[in-house]
Scaffold this motif. Sequence first.
Motif, PDB file in Angstrom:
ATOM      1  N   VAL A  25       0.807  -1.229   0.000  1.00  0.00           N
ATOM      2  CA  VAL A  25       0.000   0.000   0.000  1.00  0.00           C
ATOM      3  C   VAL A  25       0.841   1.282   0.000  1.00  0.00           C
ATOM      4  O   VAL A  25       0.343   2.359   0.332  1.00  0.00           O
ATOM      5  CB  VAL A  25      -1.003   0.024   1.186  1.00  0.00           C
ATOM      6  N   ILE A  26       2.091   1.180  -0.373  1.00  0.00           N
ATOM      7  CA  ILE A  26       2.926   2.372  -0.515  1.00  0.00           C
ATOM      8  C   ILE A  26       2.438   3.158  -1.732  1.00  0.00           C
ATOM      9  O   ILE A  26       2.229   2.595  -2.808  1.00  0.00           O
ATOM     10  CB  ILE A  26       4.421   1.969  -0.681  1.00  0.00           C
ATOM     11  N   GLU A  27       2.274   4.467  -1.556  1.00  0.00           N
ATOM     12  CA  GLU A  27       1.570   5.240  -2.591  1.00  0.00           C
ATOM     13  C   GLU A  27       2.490   5.866  -3.638  1.00  0.00           C
ATOM     14  O   GLU A  27       2.182   6.929  -4.188  1.00  0.00           O
ATOM     15  CB  GLU A  27       0.713   6.316  -1.909  1.00  0.00           C
ATOM     16  N   VAL A  28       3.644   5.256  -3.855  1.00  0.00           N
ATOM     17  CA  VAL A  28       4.515   5.702  -4.957  1.00  0.00           C
ATOM     18  C   VAL A  28       4.886   4.462  -5.787  1.00  0.00           C
ATOM     19  O   VAL A  28       4.743   3.336  -5.304  1.00  0.00           O
ATOM     20  CB  VAL A  28       5.807   6.392  -4.433  1.00  0.00           C
ATOM     21  N   PRO A  29       5.349   4.658  -7.023  1.00  0.00           N
ATOM     22  CA  PRO A  29       5.706   3.500  -7.845  1.00  0.00           C
ATOM     23  C   PRO A  29       6.839   2.702  -7.198  1.00  0.00           C
ATOM     24  O   PRO A  29       7.761   3.291  -6.626  1.00  0.00           O
ATOM     25  CB  PRO A  29       6.205   4.120  -9.155  1.00  0.00           C
ATOM     26  N   ILE A  30       6.755   1.366  -7.286  1.00  0.00           N
ATOM     27  CA  ILE A  30       7.833   0.497  -6.803  1.00  0.00           C
ATOM     28  C   ILE A  30       8.256  -0.427  -7.945  1.00  0.00           C
ATOM     29  O   ILE A  30       7.412  -1.090  -8.559  1.00  0.00           O
ATOM     30  CB  ILE A  30       7.410  -0.346  -5.586  1.00  0.00           C
ATOM     31  N   ILE A  31       9.542  -0.426  -8.223  1.00  0.00           N
ATOM     32  CA  ILE A  31      10.100  -1.310  -9.261  1.00  0.00           C
ATOM     33  C   ILE A  31      11.110  -2.235  -8.595  1.00  0.00           C
ATOM     34  O   ILE A  31      12.019  -1.762  -7.907  1.00  0.00           O
ATOM     35  CB  ILE A  31      10.800  -0.484 -10.359  1.00  0.00           C
ATOM     36  N   CYS A  32      10.941  -3.549  -8.780  1.00  0.00           N
ATOM     37  CA  CYS A  32      11.848  -4.513  -8.151  1.00  0.00           C
ATOM     38  C   CYS A  32      12.607  -5.277  -9.234  1.00  0.00           C
ATOM     39  O   CYS A  32      11.993  -5.739 -10.198  1.00  0.00           O
ATOM     40  CB  CYS A  32      11.066  -5.505  -7.304  1.00  0.00           C
ATOM     41  N   ILE A  33      13.896  -5.414  -9.046  1.00  0.00           N
ATOM     42  CA  ILE A  33      14.703  -6.127 -10.033  1.00  0.00           C
ATOM     43  C   ILE A  33      15.592  -7.150  -9.327  1.00  0.00           C
ATOM     44  O   ILE A  33      16.388  -6.796  -8.451  1.00  0.00           O
ATOM     45  CB  ILE A  33      15.589  -5.147 -10.826  1.00  0.00           C
TER      46      ILE A  33
END
Lengths: 339, 281
Positions: A186-194
Amino acid sequence: MAEPLDFEKPVFELEQKLEEVRHMAEEKHLDTTDMAAKLEEQILELKKQIYGNLTRWQRVQLSRHPERPYTLDYIQNICDEFHEFHGDRNFKDDKAIVGGLGKIGQQTVMVIGQQKGRDTKSRQYRNFGMPNPEGYRKALRLMKLAEKFGKPIICFIDTPGAFPGLEAEERGQGEAIAKNLMDMAVIEVPIICIVIGEGASGGALGIGIGNRIYQLENTWYSVISPESCSSILWRSWDHKQEAAEALKLTAEDNLELGIIDGIIPEPLGGAHQDPQEVYRNVREQIRKDIKYLKTKTPDKLVAHRIAKFSAMGVFEELPHEEHHGEATSNGSHKKASED
Amino acid sequence: MSWFKRVKEGILTRTEDKKETPDGMWYKCEECKQATPTRALEENCWVCPHCEYHKQIGSYEYFQLLFDGHEWRELDRDLISGNPLNFTDTKDYVSRIKATREKTNLNDAIRVAFGEVEGEELVVACMDFKFIGGSMGSVMGEKISRAIDFSLKYSVPLLVISKSGGARMMEGALSLMQMAKISAKLNLLSQQKIPYFSLMTDPTTGGVTASFAMLGDLNFAEPNALIGFAGPRVIKETIGKDLPEGFQRAEFLLEHGFLDFIVPRGELKAKLASLIRLFEK
């Protein structure tokens, strides 16, 4: 130059031969251009053949290659500036997870990742990339900081697992990972995982709840390492190759299973062969995704993440005739799942 | 309670689910080795009357123990495992599932039921350890996910009773993702202010501990239950030392701040009912 992996030895031998030919040419002023060119061609062919047909276990080996770039290498080469922040504000600073704010072009980003070491000393310092609870708590603190100021989050995953130690249990390893899973959703910023190396189980997933999830070409991401899987299911450490095959843990496998969104290509032979190319590929992917994800409202980002993970799983539903009994489950679950 | 009408009078439990205990059977406690007539043990909530040892029980026994009049509706019992990886170790996954389903008469390692606890509505998702060690695969993830949907739709609190070795290896990364799936969805219950209770029983380890088991509005456990992320054997191998007495037991977790309380099985029902009332809107 590190020792070649078993399956790389033929390439290594040819490369040594090429080296000798060149050396001879210099020493004895012979023209060996043709010979060298022929060898180079042979090497390329061999590489294509070997690296184009890697088994799953060989990919696992590449994912752990001692010369492979680690999180801080990515940060240094992708970010135009970076400031590392420390500590979980509660117990201590876990060296197995690093994080901080940086810039990619004009965009401020929060970058977080597990960090391995390169020599004996730094490996111990980084606890072999195995975080303790305070590492996960630091990661979450930094994510909330990013959220507060509207900065996108990038997570680099590279861990053989969360640390299975006595103190880790005392301080709630399970709770720390669990909280990250719930709160990251529910974090309100984009999250990109690599996944840049090893994606072992809950220790990897603890920083893995993103809107976009990628694996580099020669990485693995699964519920358990092939070695541990072998020891549990076959009761011996000798079946790690079979276990790797059975677990279907490569980037291609996970793309097919709908667990990741894409595969970031590596140069022939692995990321360490040409790290700059990998940094470029990773940076491009991040820039593209941030540009797109920034157009989404916070609500949409959160809803997307919850929906994305809710859809994961493969199961079957038996025809209702198969069991007799009172209309117990069927009526009510339909009611619940209609909306 | 408006939507919940008793379909038929009497007990709705399916015949094959019934476990009649014949008179004259005895249970020998695994802990203190003393014998107790099985019926007496059952009446004591499967807790040894001599030493308080909590015998491992399954979803059927918990449902019996919790729900008024031994009545409940099972939800989504028709979900069974697929074979996404074509996984084969010493046995192929499909045969393993088939054999386990036949042996246990269960469809997977968790069952979800709806019923009343001292008149209070409750959804209970309860694991069965005898089904491949209570392991969590896609079916468990989907069943808890649907239990959450059910709780949301009818504003009914959710209790998950965990008893699991962790994620199921035979579904690889998909099993791992069930941790994320359930943890992410629990946010929806939080947003609607519907209580989620987590009861950890012996044993609760691995991916279950590192996800929804630790995420209850209240986390509690049965006495002496083993609860941890890494299993004791793995930790022992890592540190090369013997583990302290009581390590990773419920009392240890309570002491370190990860449980709200420990509840003996005999007091579980009354405690739950009180809690539901405390949280009522």
